[in-house]
Design a protein around this motif. Structure first.
Motif, PDB file in Angstrom:
ATOM      1  N   VAL A 313       0.684  -1.154   0.013  1.00  0.00           N
ATOM      2  CA  VAL A 313       0.006  -0.087   0.131  1.00  0.00           C
ATOM      3  C   VAL A 313       0.663   1.377  -0.014  1.00  0.00           C
ATOM      4  O   VAL A 313       1.801   1.107   0.865  1.00  0.00           O
ATOM      5  N   SER A 314       0.609   2.142  -0.709  1.00  0.00           N
ATOM      6  CA  SER A 314       1.171   3.504  -1.069  1.00  0.00           C
ATOM      7  C   SER A 314       0.316   4.566  -0.750  1.00  0.00           C
ATOM      8  O   SER A 314      -0.596   4.738  -1.555  1.00  0.00           O
ATOM      9  N   ASP A 315       0.531   5.437   0.203  1.00  0.00           N
ATOM     10  CA  ASP A 315      -0.489   6.252   0.547  1.00  0.00           C
ATOM     11  C   ASP A 315       0.459   7.727   1.175  1.00  0.00           C
ATOM     12  O   ASP A 315       1.222   7.557   1.865  1.00  0.00           O
ATOM     13  N   ALA A 316      -0.224   8.935   0.773  1.00  0.00           N
ATOM     14  CA  ALA A 316       0.428  10.087   1.209  1.00  0.00           C
ATOM     15  C   ALA A 316       0.249  10.349   2.412  1.00  0.00           C
ATOM     16  O   ALA A 316       1.020  11.047   3.322  1.00  0.00           O
ATOM     17  N   ARG A 317      -0.742   9.926   3.103  1.00  0.00           N
ATOM     18  CA  ARG A 317      -1.294  10.210   4.691  1.00  0.00           C
ATOM     19  C   ARG A 317      -0.745   9.115   5.305  1.00  0.00           C
ATOM     20  O   ARG A 317      -0.820   7.822   4.936  1.00  0.00           O
ATOM     21  N   ASN A 318      -0.401   9.427   6.665  1.00  0.00           N
ATOM     22  CA  ASN A 318      -0.029   8.277   7.504  1.00  0.00           C
ATOM     23  C   ASN A 318      -1.479   7.596   8.196  1.00  0.00           C
ATOM     24  O   ASN A 318      -2.289   8.600   9.125  1.00  0.00           O
ATOM     25  N   ARG A 319      -1.583   6.609   7.975  1.00  0.00           N
ATOM     26  CA  ARG A 319      -2.963   6.010   8.604  1.00  0.00           C
ATOM     27  C   ARG A 319      -2.669   5.018   9.640  1.00  0.00           C
ATOM     28  O   ARG A 319      -1.695   3.882   9.364  1.00  0.00           O
ATOM     29  N   PRO A 320      -3.619   4.648  10.680  1.00  0.00           N
ATOM     30  CA  PRO A 320      -3.177   3.642  11.542  1.00  0.00           C
ATOM     31  C   PRO A 320      -3.360   2.474  11.035  1.00  0.00           C
ATOM     32  O   PRO A 320      -4.204   1.993  10.063  1.00  0.00           O
ATOM     33  N   GLU A 321      -2.578   1.266  11.599  1.00  0.00           N
ATOM     34  CA  GLU A 321      -2.850   0.120  10.978  1.00  0.00           C
ATOM     35  C   GLU A 321      -4.227  -0.621  11.481  1.00  0.00           C
ATOM     36  O   GLU A 321      -4.754  -0.239  12.519  1.00  0.00           O
ATOM     37  N   HIS A 322      -4.623  -1.473  10.567  1.00  0.00           N
ATOM     38  CA  HIS A 322      -5.907  -2.089  10.842  1.00  0.00           C
ATOM     39  C   HIS A 322      -5.837  -3.373  10.595  1.00  0.00           C
ATOM     40  O   HIS A 322      -5.934  -4.119   9.318  1.00  0.00           O
ATOM     41  N   PRO A 323      -5.662  -4.263  11.953  1.00  0.00           N
ATOM     42  CA  PRO A 323      -5.577  -5.684  11.582  1.00  0.00           C
ATOM     43  C   PRO A 323      -6.942  -6.265  11.119  1.00  0.00           C
ATOM     44  O   PRO A 323      -8.033  -5.954  11.668  1.00  0.00           O
ATOM     45  N   TRP A 324      -6.780  -7.352  10.467  1.00  0.00           N
ATOM     46  CA  TRP A 324      -7.865  -8.031  10.028  1.00  0.00           C
ATOM     47  C   TRP A 324      -8.239  -9.493  10.794  1.00  0.00           C
ATOM     48  O   TRP A 324      -9.085 -10.129  10.356  1.00  0.00           O
ATOM     49  N   THR A 325      -7.548  -9.772  11.661  1.00  0.00           N
ATOM     50  CA  THR A 325      -7.723 -11.065  12.476  1.00  0.00           C
ATOM     51  C   THR A 325      -8.977 -10.962  13.170  1.00  0.00           C
ATOM     52  O   THR A 325      -9.360  -9.897  13.889  1.00  0.00           O
ATOM     53  N   TYR A 326      -9.840 -12.025  13.211  1.00  0.00           N
ATOM     54  CA  TYR A 326     -11.065 -12.207  13.832  1.00  0.00           C
ATOM     55  C   TYR A 326     -10.871 -13.014  15.119  1.00  0.00           C
ATOM     56  O   TYR A 326     -10.283 -14.150  15.200  1.00  0.00           O
ATOM     57  N   SER A 327     -11.381 -12.699  16.276  1.00  0.00           N
ATOM     58  CA  SER A 327     -11.394 -13.434  17.500  1.00  0.00           C
ATOM     59  C   SER A 327     -12.647 -14.172  17.602  1.00  0.00           C
ATOM     60  O   SER A 327     -13.727 -13.505  17.797  1.00  0.00           O
ATOM     61  N   TRP A 328     -12.668 -15.391  17.807  1.00  0.00           N
ATOM     62  CA  TRP A 328     -13.758 -16.066  18.110  1.00  0.00           C
ATOM     63  C   TRP A 328     -14.216 -15.954  19.599  1.00  0.00           C
ATOM     64  O   TRP A 328     -13.369 -16.118  20.459  1.00  0.00           O
ATOM     65  N   ALA A 329     -15.547 -15.956  19.435  1.00  0.00           N
ATOM     66  CA  ALA A 329     -15.976 -15.840  21.144  1.00  0.00           C
ATOM     67  C   ALA A 329     -16.020 -17.329  21.773  1.00  0.00           C
ATOM     68  O   ALA A 329     -15.624 -17.633  23.005  1.00  0.00           O
ATOM     69  N   ASN A 330     -16.177 -18.326  21.031  1.00  0.00           N
ATOM     70  CA  ASN A 330     -15.811 -19.780  21.451  1.00  0.00           C
ATOM     71  C   ASN A 330     -14.761 -20.393  20.530  1.00  0.00           C
ATOM     72  O   ASN A 330     -15.128 -20.552  19.424  1.00  0.00           O
ATOM     73  N   PRO A 331     -13.717 -20.992  21.278  1.00  0.00           N
ATOM     74  CA  PRO A 331     -12.635 -21.508  20.033  1.00  0.00           C
ATOM     75  C   PRO A 331     -13.097 -22.680  19.439  1.00  0.00           C
ATOM     76  O   PRO A 331     -12.500 -22.900  18.548  1.00  0.00           O
ATOM     77  N   GLY A 332     -14.031 -23.297  20.025  1.00  0.00           N
ATOM     78  CA  GLY A 332     -14.505 -24.405  19.153  1.00  0.00           C
ATOM     79  C   GLY A 332     -15.251 -24.144  18.078  1.00  0.00           C
ATOM     80  O   GLY A 332     -15.544 -25.143  17.018  1.00  0.00           O
ATOM     81  N   ASP A 333     -15.712 -22.999  17.863  1.00  0.00           N
ATOM     82  CA  ASP A 333     -16.422 -22.572  16.628  1.00  0.00           C
ATOM     83  C   ASP A 333     -15.713 -22.466  15.386  1.00  0.00           C
ATOM     84  O   ASP A 333     -15.972 -22.756  14.163  1.00  0.00           O
ATOM     85  N   GLU A 334     -14.363 -22.242  15.424  1.00  0.00           N
ATOM     86  CA  GLU A 334     -13.611 -22.104  14.232  1.00  0.00           C
ATOM     87  C   GLU A 334     -13.242 -23.574  13.697  1.00  0.00           C
ATOM     88  O   GLU A 334     -13.455 -23.716  12.528  1.00  0.00           O
ATOM     89  N   ALA A 335     -13.020 -24.570  14.787  1.00  0.00           N
ATOM     90  CA  ALA A 335     -12.946 -25.961  14.347  1.00  0.00           C
ATOM     91  C   ALA A 335     -14.050 -26.539  13.707  1.00  0.00           C
ATOM     92  O   ALA A 335     -14.054 -26.956  12.504  1.00  0.00           O
ATOM     93  N   LYS A 336     -15.251 -26.217  14.078  1.00  0.00           N
ATOM     94  CA  LYS A 336     -16.603 -26.534  13.466  1.00  0.00           C
ATOM     95  C   LYS A 336     -16.630 -25.776  11.909  1.00  0.00           C
ATOM     96  O   LYS A 336     -17.257 -26.676  11.034  1.00  0.00           O
ATOM     97  N   MET A 337     -16.353 -24.687  11.671  1.00  0.00           N
ATOM     98  CA  MET A 337     -16.702 -24.038  10.572  1.00  0.00           C
ATOM     99  C   MET A 337     -15.681 -24.646   9.589  1.00  0.00           C
ATOM    100  O   MET A 337     -15.971 -24.776   8.589  1.00  0.00           O
ATOM    101  N   LYS A 338     -14.359 -24.659   9.895  1.00  0.00           N
ATOM    102  CA  LYS A 338     -13.326 -25.205   9.102  1.00  0.00           C
ATOM    103  C   LYS A 338     -13.722 -26.578   8.834  1.00  0.00           C
ATOM    104  O   LYS A 338     -13.839 -27.167   7.319  1.00  0.00           O
ATOM    105  N   ALA A 339     -14.340 -27.683   9.484  1.00  0.00           N
ATOM    106  CA  ALA A 339     -14.798 -28.965   9.066  1.00  0.00           C
ATOM    107  C   ALA A 339     -15.950 -28.848   8.255  1.00  0.00           C
ATOM    108  O   ALA A 339     -16.076 -29.604   7.199  1.00  0.00           O
TER     109      ALA A 339
END
Length: 507
Positions: A313-339
């Motif tokens: 990304v090349s931008d003349a303005r300094n913008r704050p970082e925006h991580p795209w990581t999602y945090s699951w409320a229940n850790p077991g939901d990620e394995a269920k969705m992946k399967a």
């Protein structure tokens, strides 16, 4: 404007008639010429715009360029790398980064343009463009991968120097060394003793013929002494013990420096050929080389199997970082969705081997054929193919939004027999997988349906909402596309080179 000029002509005509009623013909003609001159000179003045031209607003957004860095080797220290422009946002819409303001190279690949390399929204490095070139008809850039500059640490507090002896404190204290010749010392301090002088320690003495006026320590003949080299190399110093110069001794001489560039009036120099006396004979001369302007030579060609990709990304303005990581409320939901998404991918890829064809019927009676079919069990259904080379990622493309899942996989084997699948999905209200986009193709139909390979999310419009950047790879070419996930849909927002594999969603 057109209504003002006839009214003015009528007024001037009436005034002219009243004026000429009591004057001679010559005077009237002169006055008519004067009136016509005033009339035509007034027309440009009426055509001018009386207002002021408004200046350009200061709130116009800056250009924002999106590109993809491709490299082989270690991240940060690649063996070979290149950068491919994708899009340029001009404040109104997305422009093709490989074509926008190309003179001849596009603006996104201009010299000294710096890109921030992103990985899941976090900056992992900087890339400065040095050179540009074309590969398979597309512009690419070459440059240097630099590390992100870290902020300087705060100035560390210096240790306190205490002149007093604090014997009651257990903390280590730095004491200043006292000398007898200091002001207020009053001679040699009894508490500080001068260390014993080492007789074998080499000393440096000034090469002066008058030793009487020297305030230093007396010279010792047993101590090694460094003497200044005399101007006459042939003279020998008996005190230093220099050996006489041997005239037959080989001497290494530094070569004379050659000029870095040739003079402007001389393109090169060649010696005359032996036996050539024709002055009109054409000769080849060395020209001025322009290879020094290429700071970084092209190094990455084609699509090697170990090639890695990152968003730039090349931008003349300094913008704050925006991580795209999602945090699951229940850790077991990620394995269920992946399967669940892996099961959908297996169904999309189809069976690993086709079902066996039924055996041809032999000649015989109908009674024997019916009995044979009843006795022979039905063949088992074909098994779904395995999910190889799987890539499963989950993103939060906007603050407070739900999870957006992307799964890509393909089978192994020759290119003509490979199968590719890419799924974009979200969890629904009941905890099931809701597929928003499904891309399935094989090696024999890549020219019709490309293989969608996820690069990374990126904020292409500078609105704090991430778009999914995919590489659309066919058998002979490739493009890049941006998909926006919003309101339960995954729409194609932008595609490079005019949308060869389909039109843009906004069109």
């Amino acid at each position: 404007m057109m209504a003002v000029i006839p009214n003015t002509a009528v007024i001037l005509s009436g005034a002219w008639s009243a004026f000429c009623s009591g004057r001679s013909r010559r005077t009237c003609i002169s006055s008519a010429l004067l009136a016509a001159t005033v009339l035509f000179c007034s027309i440009p003045a009426l055509a001018q715009y009386p207002g002021q031209v408004s200046q350009k607003s200061k709130d116009v957004p800056q250009l924002r360029a999106i590109a993809v860095l491709e490299w082989t080797g270690e991240a940060g220290k690649p063996k070979a790398c290149r950068i491919v422009p994708v899009s340029v946002y001009d404040g109104e819409k997305l422009q093709d980064g490989g074509l926008y303001l190309a003179r001849p190279q596009p603006l996104a690949l201009a010299g000294e343009v710096e890109y921030e390399l992103k990985e899941n929204g976090r900056t992992i490095g900087l890339f400065d463009i040095k050179n540009t070139g074309q590969e398979q008809g597309s512009w690419v850039g070459y440059g240097d991968w630099k590390q992100v500059p870290h902020p300087k640490p705060a100035f560390a507090a210096t240790a306190k120097i205490d002149d007093d002896d604090a014997e009651s404190d257990d903390k280590p204290v730095l004491h200043r060394k006292h000398h007898g010749d200091e002001a207020g010392g009053g001679g040699t301090d009894s508490t500080t003793t001068k260390p014993a002088e080492d007789p074998d320690r080499p000393k440096l003495h000034n090469d002066s013929s008058d030793q009487s006026g020297n305030s230093g320590a007396p010279s010792d003949s047993d101590h090694p002494t460094l003497h200044k080299k005399s101007g006459d190399d042939s003279a020998s110093d008996s005190s230093a013990g220099n050996a006489p110069v041997d005239s037959d001794r080989p001497v290494l001489k530094k070569p004379k420096p050659q000029p870095a560039t040739l003079p402007a009036d001389e393109g090169g120099h060649v010696s005359s050929l032996p036996g050539v006396t024709d002055p009109d004979r054409p000769r080849l001369k060395r020209g001025m080389s322009n290879a020094e302007s290429l700071h970084v030579l092209p190094s990455l060609m084609g699509l090697p199997p170990d090639m890695q990709q990152a968003v730039a990304v090349s931008d003349a303005r300094n913008r704050p970082e925006h991580p795209w990581t999602y945090s699951w409320a229940n850790p077991g939901d990620e394995a269920k969705m992946k399967a669940a998404m892996e099961d959908l991918a297996r169904q999309a890829l189809g069976p690993s081997h086709p079902a066996p064809a039924p055996a041809p019927a032999k000649a015989g009676g109908a009674h024997h054929s019916a009995a044979r079919r009843a006795a022979k069990p039905a063949p088992p259904p074909a098994e779904a193919g395995p999910v190889d080379n799987e890539q499963f990622r989950v993103f939060e493309l906007a603050y407070g939004s739900g999870a957006t899942m992307v799964l890509s996989a393909h089978t192994n084997g020759p290119l003509a027999q490979e199968k590719f699948v890419t799924l974009i999905a979200q969890p629904d209200l009941y905890g099931n997988v809701l597929v928003l986009l499904k891309n399935v193709t094989d090696g024999a139909h890549l020219d019709e349906t490309p293989w969608m390979r996820l690069v990374d999310p990126v904020d292409a419009l500078a609105d704090n909402r991430g778009e999914l950047l995919f590489e659309l790879r066919s058998d002979t070419s490739r493009q890049f596309a941006l998909y926006r996930v919003l309101r339960g849909r995954a729409d194609k927002l932008f595609v490079t080179f005019g949308g060869y594999f389909g039109t843009v969603a906004s069109d």
